[in-house]
Design a protein around this motif. Structure first.
Motif, PDB file in Angstrom:
ATOM      1  N   VAL A 145      -5.855  -3.537   3.967  1.00 15.16           N
ATOM      2  CA  VAL A 145      -5.993  -4.940   4.360  1.00 15.16           C
ATOM      3  C   VAL A 145      -7.424  -5.420   4.121  1.00 15.16           C
ATOM      4  O   VAL A 145      -7.646  -6.529   3.625  1.00 15.16           O
ATOM      5  CB  VAL A 145      -5.588  -5.134   5.841  1.00 15.16           C
ATOM      6  CG1 VAL A 145      -5.965  -6.514   6.341  1.00 15.16           C
ATOM      7  CG2 VAL A 145      -4.096  -4.894   6.014  1.00 15.16           C
ATOM      8  N   THR A 146      -8.408  -4.581   4.430  1.00 17.22           N
ATOM      9  CA  THR A 146      -9.808  -4.957   4.216  1.00 17.22           C
ATOM     10  C   THR A 146     -10.091  -5.187   2.738  1.00 17.22           C
ATOM     11  O   THR A 146     -10.725  -6.183   2.360  1.00 17.22           O
ATOM     12  CB  THR A 146     -10.736  -3.872   4.776  1.00 17.22           C
ATOM     13  OG1 THR A 146     -10.456  -3.694   6.169  1.00 17.22           O
ATOM     14  CG2 THR A 146     -12.190  -4.249   4.597  1.00 17.22           C
ATOM     15  N   LEU A 147      -9.626  -4.288   1.879  1.00 17.09           N
ATOM     16  CA  LEU A 147      -9.861  -4.447   0.440  1.00 17.09           C
ATOM     17  C   LEU A 147      -9.119  -5.656  -0.129  1.00 17.09           C
ATOM     18  O   LEU A 147      -9.654  -6.372  -0.978  1.00 17.09           O
ATOM     19  CB  LEU A 147      -9.461  -3.175  -0.308  1.00 17.09           C
ATOM     20  CG  LEU A 147     -10.385  -1.982  -0.072  1.00 17.09           C
ATOM     21  CD1 LEU A 147      -9.799  -0.736  -0.721  1.00 17.09           C
ATOM     22  CD2 LEU A 147     -11.779  -2.266  -0.599  1.00 17.09           C
ATOM     23  N   ALA A 148      -7.905  -5.905   0.326  1.00 15.34           N
ATOM     24  CA  ALA A 148      -7.164  -7.078  -0.150  1.00 15.34           C
ATOM     25  C   ALA A 148      -7.850  -8.367   0.280  1.00 15.34           C
ATOM     26  O   ALA A 148      -7.925  -9.329  -0.488  1.00 15.34           O
ATOM     27  CB  ALA A 148      -5.725  -7.047   0.366  1.00 15.34           C
ATOM     28  N   THR A 149      -8.405  -8.387   1.490  1.00 16.70           N
ATOM     29  CA  THR A 149      -9.118  -9.565   1.965  1.00 16.70           C
ATOM     30  C   THR A 149     -10.413  -9.761   1.184  1.00 16.70           C
ATOM     31  O   THR A 149     -10.769 -10.891   0.818  1.00 16.70           O
ATOM     32  CB  THR A 149      -9.406  -9.447   3.469  1.00 16.70           C
ATOM     33  OG1 THR A 149      -8.161  -9.262   4.148  1.00 16.70           O
ATOM     34  CG2 THR A 149     -10.098 -10.676   4.007  1.00 16.70           C
ATOM     35  N   ALA A 150     -11.120  -8.682   0.891  1.00 14.01           N
ATOM     36  CA  ALA A 150     -12.339  -8.777   0.087  1.00 14.01           C
ATOM     37  C   ALA A 150     -12.016  -9.267  -1.325  1.00 14.01           C
ATOM     38  O   ALA A 150     -12.757 -10.073  -1.899  1.00 14.01           O
ATOM     39  CB  ALA A 150     -13.046  -7.429   0.036  1.00 14.01           C
TER      40      ALA A 150
END
Length: 83
Positions: free
Chosen positions: A60-65
């Motif tokens: 989720v963090t990488l997709a948001t970034a």
């Protein structure tokens, strides 16, 4: 006759908030939903089935970034648009 859903909002805003202010606060909700849909379809946010919590959190963090990077590139006039 097909029944149409009844539109309503659930909010934790104060009960005495004027309707004008409530309507003014509605557009950010659309932007949030649009971002969520783009993360799911374009960036693969919905591909986390079976991951443990830490793996899902990283995903989720990488997709948001990635969404932040795409949004910044779209808004920057110096970056040419992709064909």
């Amino acid at each position: 006759m097909k029944r149409r859903p009844i539109p309503y909002w659930i909010s934790n805003l104060p009960a005495d908030l004027p309707a004008r202010d409530l309507v003014r606060l509605a557009p950010p909700r659309w932007r949030i939903e649009h971002g969520d849909r783009e993360r799911k379809t374009t960036l693969g946010l919905d591909h986390f089935e079976g991951r443990p919590f830490t793996g899902r959190h990283r995903h989720v963090t990488l997709a948001t970034a990635a969404l932040l990077l795409l949004t910044e590139q779209r808004s920057c006039p110096k970056v040419p648009a992709r064909a």
